[in-house]
Design an enzyme around this catalytic site. Sequence first.
Site, PDB file in Angstrom:
ATOM      1  N   ASN A  42       0.855  -1.203   0.000  1.00  0.00           N
ATOM      2  CA  ASN A  42       0.000   0.000   0.000  1.00  0.00           C
ATOM      3  C   ASN A  42       0.886   1.246   0.000  1.00  0.00           C
ATOM      4  OD1 ASN A  42       0.662  -0.728   2.691  1.00  0.00           O
ATOM      5  ND2 ASN A  42      -1.038   0.447   3.518  1.00  0.00           N
ATOM      6  N   ILE A  43       0.399   2.267  -0.691  1.00  0.00           N
ATOM      7  CA  ILE A  43       1.161   3.515  -0.852  1.00  0.00           C
ATOM      8  C   ILE A  43       0.224   4.666  -0.488  1.00  0.00           C
ATOM      9  CG2 ILE A  43       2.484   4.953  -2.453  1.00  0.00           C
ATOM     10  CD1 ILE A  43       2.772   2.360  -4.227  1.00  0.00           C
ATOM     11  N   GLU A  44       0.434   5.218   0.696  1.00  0.00           N
ATOM     12  CA  GLU A  44      -0.468   6.285   1.164  1.00  0.00           C
ATOM     13  C   GLU A  44      -0.004   7.651   0.659  1.00  0.00           C
ATOM     14  OE1 GLU A  44      -1.062   5.720   5.399  1.00  0.00           O
ATOM     15  OE2 GLU A  44      -2.251   3.919   4.975  1.00  0.00           O
ATOM     16  N   CYS A  53      -4.008   0.681  -2.608  1.00  0.00           N
ATOM     17  CA  CYS A  53      -3.900  -0.545  -1.816  1.00  0.00           C
ATOM     18  C   CYS A  53      -2.811  -1.465  -2.379  1.00  0.00           C
ATOM     19  CB  CYS A  53      -5.213  -1.308  -1.836  1.00  0.00           C
ATOM     20  SG  CYS A  53      -6.561  -0.509  -0.956  1.00  0.00           S
ATOM     21  N   GLU A  55      -2.980  -4.642  -3.020  1.00  0.00           N
ATOM     22  CA  GLU A  55      -3.473  -5.553  -4.066  1.00  0.00           C
ATOM     23  C   GLU A  55      -3.492  -4.855  -5.423  1.00  0.00           C
ATOM     24  OE1 GLU A  55      -4.733  -4.761  -1.140  1.00  0.00           O
ATOM     25  OE2 GLU A  55      -6.187  -6.228  -0.423  1.00  0.00           O
ATOM     26  N   CYS A  92     -10.271  -4.779   0.122  1.00  0.00           N
ATOM     27  CA  CYS A  92     -11.365  -3.806   0.134  1.00  0.00           C
ATOM     28  C   CYS A  92     -12.231  -3.976  -1.119  1.00  0.00           C
ATOM     29  CB  CYS A  92     -10.820  -2.383   0.220  1.00  0.00           C
ATOM     30  SG  CYS A  92     -10.192  -1.745  -1.351  1.00  0.00           S
ATOM     31  N   CYS A  95     -10.570  -3.083  -4.513  1.00  0.00           N
ATOM     32  CA  CYS A  95      -9.624  -4.110  -4.983  1.00  0.00           C
ATOM     33  C   CYS A  95     -10.367  -5.333  -5.506  1.00  0.00           C
ATOM     34  CB  CYS A  95      -8.660  -4.492  -3.861  1.00  0.00           C
ATOM     35  SG  CYS A  95      -7.470  -3.176  -3.496  1.00  0.00           S
TER      36      CYS A  95
HETATM   37  N1  THU Z   1      -5.355  -1.258   2.378  1.00  0.00           N
HETATM   38  C1  THU Z   1      -4.798  -2.122   1.474  1.00  0.00           C
HETATM   39  O1  THU Z   1      -3.626  -1.987   1.095  1.00  0.00           O
HETATM   40  N2  THU Z   1      -5.565  -3.131   1.000  1.00  0.00           N
HETATM   41  C2  THU Z   1      -6.878  -3.326   1.325  1.00  0.00           C
HETATM   42  O2  THU Z   1      -7.553  -4.148   0.717  1.00  0.00           O
HETATM   43  C3  THU Z   1      -7.464  -2.563   2.421  1.00  0.00           C
HETATM   44  C4  THU Z   1      -6.710  -1.353   2.841  1.00  0.00           C
HETATM   45  C5  THU Z   1      -4.544  -0.150   2.872  1.00  0.00           C
HETATM   46  C6  THU Z   1      -4.975   1.193   2.369  1.00  0.00           C
HETATM   47  C7  THU Z   1      -4.459   2.101   3.460  1.00  0.00           C
HETATM   48  O3  THU Z   1      -3.115   2.452   3.172  1.00  0.00           O
HETATM   49  C8  THU Z   1      -4.483   1.243   4.711  1.00  0.00           C
HETATM   50  O4  THU Z   1      -4.610  -0.084   4.273  1.00  0.00           O
HETATM   51  C9  THU Z   1      -5.626   1.580   5.656  1.00  0.00           C
HETATM   52  O5  THU Z   1      -6.830   1.574   5.001  1.00  0.00           O
END
Ligand code: THU
Length: 139
Positions: A42-44, A53, A55, A92, A95
Amino acid sequence: MTEQELIKQAFQAREFSYAPYSGFRVGAALETSDGVVYEGCNIENAGYSPTNCAERTAFFKAVSEGCHNFHKIAIVGGKEKGDVVADYAAPCGVCRQVMMEFCNTKDFQIIVAKSIEDYQVFTLEELLPMGFGPDNLKM
Ligand code: THU
């Protein structure tokens, strides 16, 4: 590739997670039908909504290199560091929809893991019943 090997790669991918805002670090390892593995984290973002996300990072890496056929994905996520996480990190809805675009719902396997020994396997159909996909737009 075994489920356990793919989970191990998801934990490796998680090392690169960029999650300074949530602290929720996710890694994914996506195996193509040819046995190639694409890792993603994941890359915020300070703007929040551009966050990607783990995935989708893995899927977009693969698709951007011409791959459209996938076998399975392993996902690990949580606030803790290291090779064990507190809970299963289910993908999520966004995804799941991206998976729907490229994967056979009955065959594609989604592995959610807490560790290499502790994991569950679902099909995309189980996690996205009656999903809307490319077939719905065929004439
Ligand atoms: N996140 C994912 O990488 N995959 C998911 O399917 C659910 C959420 C990440 C997004 C965000 O950076 C962190 O989790 C919190 O939501």
